[in-house]
Design a protein around this motif. Structure first.
Motif, short mmCIF file in Angstrom:
data_model
loop_
_atom_site.label_atom_id
_atom_site.label_comp_id
_atom_site.label_asym_id
_atom_site.label_seq_id
_atom_site.Cartn_x
_atom_site.Cartn_y
_atom_site.Cartn_z
N LYS A 184 2.33 -5.07 4.00
CA LYS A 184 2.92 -3.78 3.63
C LYS A 184 4.45 -3.84 3.64
CE LYS A 184 -0.94 -0.89 5.16
NZ LYS A 184 -1.39 0.14 6.13
N ALA A 185 4.99 -4.55 4.63
CA ALA A 185 6.45 -4.67 4.71
C ALA A 185 6.99 -5.44 3.50
CB ALA A 185 6.84 -5.38 6.00
N ARG A 208 -4.62 -6.82 11.63
CA ARG A 208 -3.64 -5.73 11.58
C ARG A 208 -2.23 -6.27 11.37
NH1 ARG A 208 -5.39 -0.69 13.67
NH2 ARG A 208 -7.52 -0.76 14.49
N ALA A 209 -1.92 -7.36 12.06
CA ALA A 209 -0.59 -7.96 11.94
C ALA A 209 -0.36 -8.46 10.51
CB ALA A 209 -0.44 -9.11 12.94
N ILE A 210 -1.38 -9.08 9.93
CA ILE A 210 -1.26 -9.57 8.55
C ILE A 210 -1.07 -8.39 7.60
CG2 ILE A 210 -2.52 -10.67 6.66
CD1 ILE A 210 -3.86 -12.45 8.77
N SER A 211 -1.83 -7.31 7.82
CA SER A 211 -1.71 -6.13 6.98
C SER A 211 -0.32 -5.52 7.07
CB SER A 211 -2.76 -5.09 7.39
OG SER A 211 -2.61 -3.90 6.64
N ALA A 247 9.68 -5.33 -1.82
CA ALA A 247 9.66 -5.61 -3.26
C ALA A 247 9.89 -4.32 -4.06
CB ALA A 247 8.31 -6.23 -3.63
N LYS A 248 9.29 -3.22 -3.60
CA LYS A 248 9.47 -1.94 -4.28
C LYS A 248 10.93 -1.50 -4.23
CE LYS A 248 7.56 2.74 -4.49
NZ LYS A 248 6.59 3.70 -3.88
N ALA A 249 11.57 -1.75 -3.09
CA ALA A 249 12.98 -1.38 -2.94
C ALA A 249 13.85 -2.18 -3.90
CB ALA A 249 13.42 -1.63 -1.49
N ARG A 250 13.40 -3.38 -4.26
CA ARG A 250 14.18 -4.20 -5.20
C ARG A 250 13.90 -3.82 -6.65
NH1 ARG A 250 12.15 -8.33 -1.85
NH2 ARG A 250 10.74 -9.02 -3.55
N GLY A 251 12.99 -2.85 -6.84
CA GLY A 251 12.70 -2.39 -8.19
C GLY A 251 11.49 -3.03 -8.83
N VAL A 252 10.75 -3.81 -8.06
CA VAL A 252 9.54 -4.44 -8.59
C VAL A 252 8.46 -3.38 -8.76
CG1 VAL A 252 7.75 -6.16 -8.18
CG2 VAL A 252 10.11 -6.63 -7.50
N LYS A 253 7.83 -3.34 -9.95
CA LYS A 253 6.77 -2.38 -10.20
C LYS A 253 5.48 -2.88 -9.56
CE LYS A 253 4.50 0.23 -13.88
NZ LYS A 253 4.39 0.46 -15.36
#
Length: 235
Positions: free
Chosen positions: A132-133, A125-128, A138-144
């Motif tokens: 996710k974080a 769970r911790a790894i997951s 990465a998504k916030a930086r614009g990575v598709k």
């Protein structure tokens, strides 16, 4: 109250104890007390004279586990420490689908092994959560992120899946072949006679059903094609 099929496993730590029966009588008494009442069947008893520090040189334990797979039975022991003190080994039993019961703590398999499994699950769970974080950052930086979500298996993945299924079927055939050989040596000359004997012994098919001549033929044919040698699991 005990229900179902069981294979009993008794272990003493020294040859002297094994020869004298010291320790074994107490273990048998504990097993009989646990099985007092209920609807149960004991499919076999295996006795080991070996130290609990070693899980490698314990042939009777391996034969007991093999019998559990053949009969679809639980492994029944008098004391939890008679099975193993190695947590990795116990988790291996759970992973292999072998259930066991210790008469001195009938819930040991759920409490002890379950706790260890929960620890491992918490780590997953911790790894997951960390994954996710990282993806969110990465998504916030614009990575598709992502791509084609269609679950289309590659030819390589399909081939690996087939290999896994074949290995599982070969392992089942290897477990059953000594039993079938023993039945044939006792005078069962036809496939129907072998199927009847397997059903009489309470040994289920891979899917938990009753044996037919065709299923016996398939097991023997698989064993022959895989060149599986007969090795007795009872001696």
């Amino acid at each position: 109250m005990a229900q179902g099929k069981f294979v009993t496993y008794l272990r003493v730590s020294t040859k002297r104890q094994g020869d004298s029966g010291l320790g074994l009588e107490a273990q048998r008494a504990a097993v009989e007390t646990y099985l007092n009442g209920g609807a149960w069947t004991v499919c076999g008893e295996f006795v080991e004279v070996e130290s609990g520090k070693s899980d490698v040189n314990r042939p009777q334990l391996q034969r007991a586990i093999q019998a559990c797979r053949i009969y679809g039975a639980k492994l029944l022991i008098a004391k939890f420490d008679r099975l193993s003190r190695d947590a990795h080994f116990l988790l291996g039993l759970e992973k292999a689908g072998i259930e066991f019961v210790a008469t001195d703590n009938p819930h040991a398999n759920r409490l002890t092994v379950g706790i260890m499994a929960l620890v491992a699950d918490e780590e997953r769970r911790a790894i997951s959560a960390r994954t996710k974080a990282a993806l969110a950052a990465a998504k916030a930086r614009g990575v598709k992120l992502g791509g084609d979500r269609g679950a289309v298996l590659s030819a390589e993945a399909k081939a690996k899946g087939a290999q896994v299924r074949q290995a599982k079927a070969n392992s089942r055939a290897a477990d059953l072949l000594p039993v079938i050989a023993e039945i044939r040596e006792a005078g069962a000359f036809t496939l129907q006679a072998v199927a009847d004997a397997l059903n009489a012994r309470g040994i289920p098919t891979a899917r938990g059903g009753m044996w037919s001549p065709v299923q016996v033929q398939r097991v023997e044919a698989r064993a022959a094609s895989a060149r599986i040698c007969v090795r007795s699991c009872w001696t």
